[in-house]
Structures are given as C-alpha cells and as structure tokens.
Design a protein around this motif. Structure first.
Motif, PDB file in Angstrom:
ATOM      1  N   TYR A  78      52.557 -54.742  29.863  1.00  0.00           N
ATOM      2  CA  TYR A  78      53.971 -54.804  30.268  1.00  0.00           C
ATOM      3  C   TYR A  78      54.500 -53.473  30.771  1.00  0.00           C
ATOM      4  O   TYR A  78      55.581 -53.402  31.316  1.00  0.00           O
ATOM      5  CB  TYR A  78      54.828 -55.259  29.065  1.00  0.00           C
ATOM      6  CG  TYR A  78      54.460 -54.551  27.772  1.00  0.00           C
ATOM      7  CD1 TYR A  78      54.984 -53.303  27.457  1.00  0.00           C
ATOM      8  CD2 TYR A  78      53.541 -55.125  26.898  1.00  0.00           C
ATOM      9  CE1 TYR A  78      54.606 -52.636  26.306  1.00  0.00           C
ATOM     10  CE2 TYR A  78      53.169 -54.475  25.734  1.00  0.00           C
ATOM     11  CZ  TYR A  78      53.695 -53.231  25.448  1.00  0.00           C
ATOM     12  OH  TYR A  78      53.313 -52.582  24.308  1.00  0.00           O
ATOM     13  N   CYS A  79      53.768 -52.406  30.591  1.00  0.00           N
ATOM     14  CA  CYS A  79      54.362 -51.072  30.701  1.00  0.00           C
ATOM     15  C   CYS A  79      54.075 -50.369  32.022  1.00  0.00           C
ATOM     16  O   CYS A  79      52.937 -50.352  32.500  1.00  0.00           O
ATOM     17  CB  CYS A  79      53.873 -50.205  29.543  1.00  0.00           C
ATOM     18  SG  CYS A  79      54.696 -48.607  29.512  1.00  0.00           S
ATOM     19  N   GLN A 136      59.608 -38.413  23.110  1.00  0.00           N
ATOM     20  CA  GLN A 136      58.798 -39.592  23.437  1.00  0.00           C
ATOM     21  C   GLN A 136      57.825 -39.259  24.552  1.00  0.00           C
ATOM     22  O   GLN A 136      58.120 -38.437  25.424  1.00  0.00           O
ATOM     23  CB  GLN A 136      59.717 -40.740  23.875  1.00  0.00           C
ATOM     24  CG  GLN A 136      58.998 -42.070  24.014  1.00  0.00           C
ATOM     25  CD  GLN A 136      59.957 -43.213  24.340  1.00  0.00           C
ATOM     26  OE1 GLN A 136      60.300 -43.424  25.493  1.00  0.00           O
ATOM     27  NE2 GLN A 136      60.416 -43.934  23.333  1.00  0.00           N
ATOM     28  N   ARG A 148      57.007 -49.135  17.726  1.00  0.00           N
ATOM     29  CA  ARG A 148      57.306 -50.570  17.781  1.00  0.00           C
ATOM     30  C   ARG A 148      56.061 -51.410  17.540  1.00  0.00           C
ATOM     31  O   ARG A 148      54.985 -51.077  18.035  1.00  0.00           O
ATOM     32  CB  ARG A 148      57.894 -50.927  19.146  1.00  0.00           C
ATOM     33  CG  ARG A 148      59.285 -50.351  19.371  1.00  0.00           C
ATOM     34  CD  ARG A 148      59.875 -51.007  20.594  1.00  0.00           C
ATOM     35  NE  ARG A 148      61.172 -50.464  20.942  1.00  0.00           N
ATOM     36  CZ  ARG A 148      61.846 -50.829  22.045  1.00  0.00           C
ATOM     37  NH1 ARG A 148      61.315 -51.715  22.863  1.00  0.00           N
ATOM     38  NH2 ARG A 148      63.022 -50.324  22.301  1.00  0.00           N
ATOM     39  N   GLU A 165      56.140 -54.338  18.702  1.00  0.00           N
ATOM     40  CA  GLU A 165      56.272 -55.111  19.961  1.00  0.00           C
ATOM     41  C   GLU A 165      56.458 -56.608  19.732  1.00  0.00           C
ATOM     42  O   GLU A 165      57.281 -57.233  20.380  1.00  0.00           O
ATOM     43  CB  GLU A 165      55.109 -54.857  20.949  1.00  0.00           C
ATOM     44  CG  GLU A 165      54.708 -53.390  21.146  1.00  0.00           C
ATOM     45  CD  GLU A 165      55.792 -52.482  21.761  1.00  0.00           C
ATOM     46  OE1 GLU A 165      56.878 -52.974  22.084  1.00  0.00           O
ATOM     47  OE2 GLU A 165      55.552 -51.263  21.861  1.00  0.00           O
ATOM     48  N   MET A 177      59.967 -56.315  21.571  1.00  0.00           N
ATOM     49  CA  MET A 177      60.586 -56.687  22.843  1.00  0.00           C
ATOM     50  C   MET A 177      61.046 -58.137  22.718  1.00  0.00           C
ATOM     51  O   MET A 177      60.368 -58.972  22.106  1.00  0.00           O
ATOM     52  CB  MET A 177      59.598 -56.506  23.986  1.00  0.00           C
ATOM     53  CG  MET A 177      59.450 -55.043  24.372  1.00  0.00           C
ATOM     54  SD  MET A 177      58.287 -54.808  25.710  1.00  0.00           S
ATOM     55  CE  MET A 177      56.755 -55.080  24.851  1.00  0.00           C
ATOM     56  N   PRO A 200      65.369 -56.019  25.568  1.00  0.00           N
ATOM     57  CA  PRO A 200      64.827 -57.135  26.337  1.00  0.00           C
ATOM     58  C   PRO A 200      63.514 -56.745  27.008  1.00  0.00           C
ATOM     59  O   PRO A 200      63.353 -55.602  27.422  1.00  0.00           O
ATOM     60  CB  PRO A 200      65.909 -57.388  27.396  1.00  0.00           C
ATOM     61  CG  PRO A 200      66.640 -56.090  27.525  1.00  0.00           C
ATOM     62  CD  PRO A 200      66.602 -55.461  26.148  1.00  0.00           C
ATOM     63  N   TYR A 201      62.590 -57.677  27.111  1.00  0.00           N
ATOM     64  CA  TYR A 201      61.409 -57.446  27.936  1.00  0.00           C
ATOM     65  C   TYR A 201      61.823 -57.573  29.402  1.00  0.00           C
ATOM     66  O   TYR A 201      62.389 -58.576  29.807  1.00  0.00           O
ATOM     67  CB  TYR A 201      60.283 -58.451  27.619  1.00  0.00           C
ATOM     68  CG  TYR A 201      59.279 -58.486  28.745  1.00  0.00           C
ATOM     69  CD1 TYR A 201      58.470 -57.387  29.000  1.00  0.00           C
ATOM     70  CD2 TYR A 201      59.206 -59.575  29.617  1.00  0.00           C
ATOM     71  CE1 TYR A 201      57.609 -57.362  30.091  1.00  0.00           C
ATOM     72  CE2 TYR A 201      58.350 -59.565  30.706  1.00  0.00           C
ATOM     73  CZ  TYR A 201      57.552 -58.458  30.939  1.00  0.00           C
ATOM     74  OH  TYR A 201      56.720 -58.438  32.024  1.00  0.00           O
ATOM     75  N   LEU A 202      61.537 -56.533  30.170  1.00  0.00           N
ATOM     76  CA  LEU A 202      61.885 -56.504  31.592  1.00  0.00           C
ATOM     77  C   LEU A 202      60.604 -56.361  32.396  1.00  0.00           C
ATOM     78  O   LEU A 202      59.667 -55.670  31.973  1.00  0.00           O
ATOM     79  CB  LEU A 202      62.792 -55.297  31.871  1.00  0.00           C
ATOM     80  CG  LEU A 202      64.100 -55.264  31.068  1.00  0.00           C
ATOM     81  CD1 LEU A 202      64.718 -53.867  31.123  1.00  0.00           C
ATOM     82  CD2 LEU A 202      65.075 -56.299  31.596  1.00  0.00           C
ATOM     83  N   SER A 237      57.957 -54.991  34.944  1.00  0.00           N
ATOM     84  CA  SER A 237      57.645 -53.671  35.464  1.00  0.00           C
ATOM     85  C   SER A 237      56.673 -53.803  36.624  1.00  0.00           C
ATOM     86  O   SER A 237      55.609 -54.424  36.482  1.00  0.00           O
ATOM     87  CB  SER A 237      57.001 -52.816  34.358  1.00  0.00           C
ATOM     88  OG  SER A 237      56.456 -51.652  34.943  1.00  0.00           O
ATOM     89  N   LEU A 283      59.297 -47.282  32.220  1.00  0.00           N
ATOM     90  CA  LEU A 283      58.490 -48.251  31.495  1.00  0.00           C
ATOM     91  C   LEU A 283      58.709 -49.646  32.069  1.00  0.00           C
ATOM     92  O   LEU A 283      57.848 -50.500  32.013  1.00  0.00           O
ATOM     93  CB  LEU A 283      58.866 -48.220  30.010  1.00  0.00           C
ATOM     94  CG  LEU A 283      58.873 -46.822  29.366  1.00  0.00           C
ATOM     95  CD1 LEU A 283      59.236 -46.916  27.894  1.00  0.00           C
ATOM     96  CD2 LEU A 283      57.522 -46.146  29.546  1.00  0.00           C
ATOM     97  N   TYR A 284      59.914 -49.854  32.637  1.00  0.00           N
ATOM     98  CA  TYR A 284      60.282 -51.144  33.240  1.00  0.00           C
ATOM     99  C   TYR A 284      61.144 -50.849  34.456  1.00  0.00           C
ATOM    100  O   TYR A 284      61.661 -49.744  34.615  1.00  0.00           O
ATOM    101  CB  TYR A 284      61.069 -51.996  32.224  1.00  0.00           C
ATOM    102  CG  TYR A 284      62.097 -51.183  31.476  1.00  0.00           C
ATOM    103  CD1 TYR A 284      63.290 -50.811  32.082  1.00  0.00           C
ATOM    104  CD2 TYR A 284      61.841 -50.725  30.180  1.00  0.00           C
ATOM    105  CE1 TYR A 284      64.210 -50.025  31.419  1.00  0.00           C
ATOM    106  CE2 TYR A 284      62.763 -49.932  29.508  1.00  0.00           C
ATOM    107  CZ  TYR A 284      63.944 -49.588  30.147  1.00  0.00           C
ATOM    108  OH  TYR A 284      64.850 -48.805  29.494  1.00  0.00           O
TER     109      TYR A 284
HETATM  110  N1  5AD Z   1      60.249 -53.979  29.120  1.00  0.00           N
HETATM  111  C1  5AD Z   1      60.926 -53.619  28.027  1.00  0.00           C
HETATM  112  N2  5AD Z   1      60.518 -52.675  27.163  1.00  0.00           N
HETATM  113  C2  5AD Z   1      59.356 -52.054  27.445  1.00  0.00           C
HETATM  114  N3  5AD Z   1      58.690 -51.100  26.785  1.00  0.00           N
HETATM  115  C3  5AD Z   1      57.584 -50.796  27.472  1.00  0.00           C
HETATM  116  N4  5AD Z   1      57.513 -51.552  28.572  1.00  0.00           N
HETATM  117  C4  5AD Z   1      58.598 -52.351  28.577  1.00  0.00           C
HETATM  118  C5  5AD Z   1      59.078 -53.376  29.441  1.00  0.00           C
HETATM  119  N5  5AD Z   1      58.409 -53.743  30.547  1.00  0.00           N
HETATM  120  C6  5AD Z   1      59.095 -50.600  25.479  1.00  0.00           C
HETATM  121  C7  5AD Z   1      58.023 -50.920  24.445  1.00  0.00           C
HETATM  122  C8  5AD Z   1      57.630 -49.551  23.907  1.00  0.00           C
HETATM  123  C9  5AD Z   1      58.837 -48.723  24.218  1.00  0.00           C
HETATM  124  C10 5AD Z   1      58.596 -47.259  24.269  1.00  0.00           C
HETATM  125  O1  5AD Z   1      59.249 -49.206  25.478  1.00  0.00           O
HETATM  126  O2  5AD Z   1      58.603 -51.700  23.403  1.00  0.00           O
HETATM  127  O3  5AD Z   1      57.335 -49.548  22.537  1.00  0.00           O
END
Ligand code: 5AD
Ligand code: FES
Length: 353
Positions: A59-60, A97, A158, A160, A199, A229-231, A233, A309-310
């Motif tokens: 996801y990152c 970080q 996290r 996650e 997330m 929220p998961y976004l 990337s 990260l996103y």
């Molecule tokens: N969307 C949301 N959160 C993210 N992180 C990493 N990638 C994404 C993403 N695509 C968050 C993860 C990680 C933190 C540093 O950033 O939860 O632990």
C-alpha cells in the motif's frame, strides 16, 4: 485493559450511516474525550527523516520497489534544526519517522540524534527537553533499548490490521504478522509507551475486523493510537479501485475514532494527516469525533514531496510555521485548544508509571 463496549456493539456503531445517529455517536465521543483526556489537543511535530525503506508494503508509496522516487535522508544538522523548531514553536514533542532500516549506521544516527535533541531542547518552558516519539518500524529489542536509553519515550508501530489473513494480503510474504507482534512486545519490554493503529477501509476489511482491532488495542494495553483511512498510492502495488468511495471511507474512519474513544477512553488518539488527505477539514473532523493529538508537519519543505506514503498528502507547499498556525485554527474550529509546551502523555500511560 478491558474495552467498555462489547464487540457486537462496536460493530453496530462502526456501521452507522444515518446522520442523526452518527451525530449522537460523535457527541458522545467528544464529551467522553473532554471528561477523560481534557479539552486540549497535543501537537507532535512530524519530522520525516528519510524515505529510504527496506520493506515493500503493497500500500505504501515509499516501498522499496518504487523506483520512481528520489531517495533522501536528512543530515544531522537538518534533523536537529527541525526538532529545535518544534521546541521553540511550543509543540512539546516531536515524532521522528522514516522508512524502516536496520543497519548500524542508521541505528547509531538515531541514537545520537535523540540524545542531542533532548539535550539541546531543554529550556524553562521544557525542563525535560522535547518529548520524542519514534516511528521507525520493526527493530531488535537491543535497538529499542538503545533508543530508549538515548531519551526517546514513545514509539509508534502500527499493526495495520489485527487480522493476520488480511495483513498477509497487503504485505509481501517476508513481512510477517508474528514479527510485528514480537516488536510490539519488545517495545513494551524496552520501556516505551506503545502506540499502534490500523488503516481503515483496507481492501477486504470488514466491520468485524475493525471492531476486533479495538479489541487488540485493549488486549495489548496500548497507550496511544494512530489510525487513518487507507488511501491509494501511485507508488504502491494495489489497484486504484481497491480504495473505498471517499464519502463512505470518511464516515467509517470517523466512526472508528469515536468507537475507539468510547471503548478505551483514556488513550491518546491522533487526528492523522491521512484524514486531511481525504477531505480538506479531515483533521478537524477527527478532533470532533474524539481525537486529542495531531501532528503538524515539521519536515523541511524541500523534501516533503518525496515522503508520500499515499496520494494527496497535504502541506507539501507549506513551511513548518504555516502548518503551526493553520493547524491551530483547525483545532480551535473543532472546539479545542492546543496543549502548548507539554509532552501530553495519555492518562493511560501516566497511570502505568
Ligand atoms: N494509506 C494510508 N495510510 C498509509 N500508510 C502507509 N501507506 C498508506 C496508505 N496508502 C500508513 C501506514 C504506516 C504509516 C506510517 O502510514 O499505516 O504504518
Ligand atoms: Fe499544514 Fe494546514 S496543517 S498547511
């Protein structure tokens, strides 16, 4: 620590979509926050030390296999300058970080930085120096001990998702759920206040999973929570369609903050940057739903675009001073005030001492 709401009750509240019912949940959480952690929101100046990363989380955006990215690392002077800005700006604490690295050069760099920041940030306002939270991934117990001895006292790692099967779908096979759990244990053994989080809206994640995540925080006696929220990337490996629709995602993310607060009232809960990436006033909303911590970006502007990260990360063009003022307005709008010059440990962590 036992969670105050039952699992089925958490699932029900997480799934609320009716605006009046959501407002009732929000109000209950906001009032509980005032009663347990007070009406201040604590700042943690976020210093993104480096986007070099040995991992490959799907996801990152800074994952190892993203070759599009220019990799950077702040040098000692730049990192110290950013931390001293936080101290002078009244933040009380900072978060260091970076992508995950376990080489001795990096471990020693961090240990030295932590000691130097604690030492040089001491003042009448901050007699113990700037509070330091680390967010540097899974490390050995020995490394955690070294960084704790250098003067860091909180650590964010996290989980996650607390569902091991779901964890396996968003990480490559060599990154194991078991080692993440071990690292959380090791952080506790090293004497850190331990923060974790998940997330929200991951592809395949259910309300049941999120309710269980809150159970996980309770079981592990967690001190602080960072969830967002998961976004999608562009640098990640998950398809764009895997991201939930924005409105539904925002509702779910805010419900999750409120249900976590009502379940575990004395923890610090962050209104994360990802909320603001989802919607312009996302952090204010997070605070209205029960968050009591937020992280103004304190990374030198020059490298901010390289730490994404996103997609849609806010504050890329702003300097640290602009984020300070902007975020203060956001906190005030949400009906809170900033807890200047305080470390702002959670009551939960304070009780442990
Ligand atoms: N969307 C949301 N959160 C993210 N992180 C990493 N990638 C994404 C993403 N695509 C968050 C993860 C990680 C933190 C540093 O950033 O939860 O632990
Ligand atoms: Fe950074 Fe608003 S918080 S510009």
């Amino acid at each position: 620590m036992t969670a105050l709401l039952s699992h089925p009750e958490r699932v029900r509240l997480l799934g609320l979509t009716d605006p009046a019912a959501i407002e009732e949940l929000r109000r209950a959480s906001f009032d509980r926050t005032t009663a347990t952690v007070g009406d201040t929101v604590h700042y943690r100046g976020l210093i993104e030390l480096s986007n070099r990363c040995a991992l490959d989380c799907l996801y990152c955006g800074i994952r190892r296999s993203n070759r599009e990215l220019v990799r950077y690392g702040l040098d000692r002077a730049e990192a110290i300058e950013a931390a001293l800005f936080c101290a002078e700006a009244g933040y009380g604490s900072c978060v260091l970080q970076a992508g995950e690295r376990r080489d001795e050069a990096f471990i020693a760099f961090v240990a030295d930085l932590v000691a130097e920041i604690r030492d040089r940030s001491r003042s009448d306002r901050l007699p113990d120096g700037l509070g330091i939270t680390l967010s540097l991934g899974e490390q050995s117990l020995a490394t955690y001990r070294r960084w704790r001895a250098a003067g860091a006292h909180r650590y964010l790692l996290r989980i996650e998702t607390s569902n091991p099967a779901l964890f396996a779908t968003i990480h490559p096979p060599e990154q194991s759920f078991a080692s993440r759990l071990q690292a959380l244990d090791d952080l506790r053994a090293a004497g850190f206040q331990v923060g974790t989080g998940v997330m929200i809206g991951l592809p395949g994640q259910t309300l049941d999973d999120l309710a269980a995540d809150i159970g996980f925080y309770a079981e592990r006696d967690i001190d602080m929570i960072g969830m967002g929220p998961y976004l999608h990337s562009a640098g990640g490996a998950l398809p764009e369609q895997a991201m939930m629709a924005r409105d539904a995602l925002l509702t779910l993310a805010l419900n999750m903050i409120a249900v976590t607060r009502l379940s575990l009232p004395d923890l610090n809960i962050a209104a994360t940057t990802a909320l603001q990436a989802l919607v312009e006033d996302g952090r204010e909303r997070g605070i209205r739903f029960g968050a009591n911590v937020t992280m103004p970006n304190a990374t030198p502007r020059r490298v901010r675009p390289q730490y994404q990260l996103y997609d849609g990360k806010p504050c890329l063009d702003e300097g640290s001073l602009e984020c300070r003022g902007c975020l203060e307005r956001r906190v005030t709008t949400a009906g809170r005030r900033v807890g200047w010059d305080q470390w702002g440990d959670s009551p939960h962590a304070r009780r442990r001492r």
